[in-house]
Every structure is written in structure tokens, then in C-alpha cells.
Design an enzyme around this catalytic site. Sequence first.
Site: not given
Ligand SMILES: [Zn+2]
Length: 373
Positions: A306, A44, A86
Site C-alpha cells: 500500500h 512497505d 499491512s
Molecule cells: Zn503502515
Amino acid sequence: MRHLLRFAATVSVVMLLAPTGGCGHKSRPAAPPRVKNVILMVGDGMGLAQVSALMLAGEYRPVNLERATTGGFVKTHSADNRVTDSAAAGTAYATGHKTRNGYLGVDPDGNPLETIIDRAERAGLSTGLVATVEIQHATPGAFYGHSRQRYDYESVSLDLLTSGVDVAIAGGRRYLTDRKDGRDLVAELRAQGYFMTDSLAGLDGVTSGPAMALCEDALPFVSEGRDPEYLTRATAKALGILTANTPRTEGGFFLMVEGSLIDYAGHDKNTEALIGEMRDFDAAVGVAFDYADAHPGTLVVVLADHETGGLTIPAGKEDFTLPDSGVEFRWSTGGHTASMVPMFAYGAQAGLVGGVFDNTEVNRLLTQLLGVE
Ligand SMILES: [Zn+2]
């Protein structure tokens, strides 16, 4: 296999609305190949600079990610923002559909979307989720949960009851037991046959599912005292349980592993925390790659949802022709960025995971390869 009819009504609508083709630049074989197992590993907030920081921290000794045999880049924008959160990014990987930031497992109008775990369960495959945040948090939550409000953890927790997930190792137990509706979801999951424990160590001796090890909250950073190999051990444990749950005759499994706190390190602009999280994540990648070596038919895909922090690593001195100019870690934002993110693949059919993908295309490829599209 616990929710055969749950999506019967919504799926037909979604299929009508879904773009047909839409990604014509990826030419796929007419009879697509299949794989037995898919391990999807999400760092993440893990951009290229975060991977580079890991390599720099190890003085360029090879990292496990370098074992990948192919890779590419992923475009991460959401349905309503060039910079995704997210929840929308997790939803794209889990369902193959873009949605609004803040939405979890639902389309931009709020309708539930079928996830790769729903499809795998219906097809008789085993499924698992591993994360270092709460199991209800955006990335793991998107693979079974459905909500317009990603932070409504008590509501997302209810979706665990119908997820069919065979193994879950993460945090977030408090949202199962300390609830406004007074329900005790730990007891309800036990009644369904789950082995429930509140720590990874609680799974010692547990060799098959269904089982959940959910500690009370999100885990701390390695730099704040977490077992530096927590994610690595959790990944190995989940793979052991999924293997035991997957007789050769019944097909394979889908496992999602998230290095969740790479993102938190970016939000905190904390390079020390970043390195600890990247090391644990990379060691978990090594466990997954080793598993693919030992279990033919296993595909491992490692990517990010991302980039977080806008991290750059400029030379310490502007004249970098000088020796010993060093490097700096510069965080340009406490939020997410619109940069494409790297993707790495290893194992069965890894050659198909090359090029530039939209995040929704990753889902379509993985569901196709598992035979659950
Ligand atoms: Zn974040």
C-alpha cells in the site's frame, strides 16, 4: 516439509468458498510456463512518489528499479476497508485471499489460510524471509503466521516453529525468548536443526540453512544509524543460503524481502528516513536482479502492499515555468492511502507481470509460476 497435514482440513473449505476464476481479464496460457525461483520484494508503503523521491535524491542517476523490463499497478483494498493495513495486504500476497485489516494469514471469519510458503515447502522448495522489522510483523508474518490479532507477536512466533522456513533474517527475537508461556523458541528452533543467531553478522560463515538471524527488535532507520546496506547484505546472504539449499534436481525457492521501514518513514512523515530506506531497498533490488541474471529461471517481482503518507512532490513554486523552482515533499497523512501501487518485474516470465492486478491475483500468478498452486 514440516507440516504436511496442518492444512488438510481447512484447505478443502477454503477451496469451496474461493471464487472460481474471478479475474477473467487476465488471459493466461493454457499450459502455464514455470519458473524455478521467485523473489518477491515488498516496499512497505512504497507508492510512486516514494520511488520518485529516490530518483530525485540521486539527481536522476538510474536506479535499479529502472532495470525492470515490465511492470504494472496493484489494487490494494482489503476485505473490509478501501485503505488496507499491512496485515491484510500481506495476507493477500501470501495467500491469494483478501481479509480484514488486522487479520494475519486468516480469512475474514478467522480461518487459517494456506500461504505460498506453506505450498512451496510442501512441494519441496526452499523458502526465505528477509525484513527490517520484526519477523512477526504484518508483512513477513503473513507468509507463515495465522492470527486474528496481527500484534499478538508471541502467538505468531509459534507459527515459525511449523513454517519450514529455511532462512529468516529480521528482528523480533524478543518474542521468541521473553514470553508469557515461558517457552524458549530459540532453543526449540535449534532443536529442530536451525542455526540461530541474533545479528546478520552472526551468519558470516553460514552457507546453508536452516538458519535464522533475528535481532532483538525492529531495526532502526538508516538515518538513525543502521548499516545503509543492511537489507542489501541480508538479501544477498539469504540468496546464498537458498541457493545452497536448492539442489538443481529439487526445484527452486521462494524468497520474500521487505523494505519494511519505508512505511515507518511515511507514518513519521520523515523524508530523510524515506530516502535512506529507499536506497537500501533499491540496492537490494539490484542484488535480486543480478541474481536473476546469473540464475536463469528466476523471477523477481517488486511491489508495495500500500502507499503510506499520501506523499506528493509538488514544485517549490506554483509557477514551475521558472527555473530552479525546486520541489517539496508533502505528506498528506500519517497513515495509509487507497492509491494503487507500482509493480516492477525482471527475469524469467517477467512479461506476465504486466497490467493492473488485484493484490490477490499476484499470489495466484506466483503460485502458478512456481507450480505450487
Ligand atoms: Zn503502515
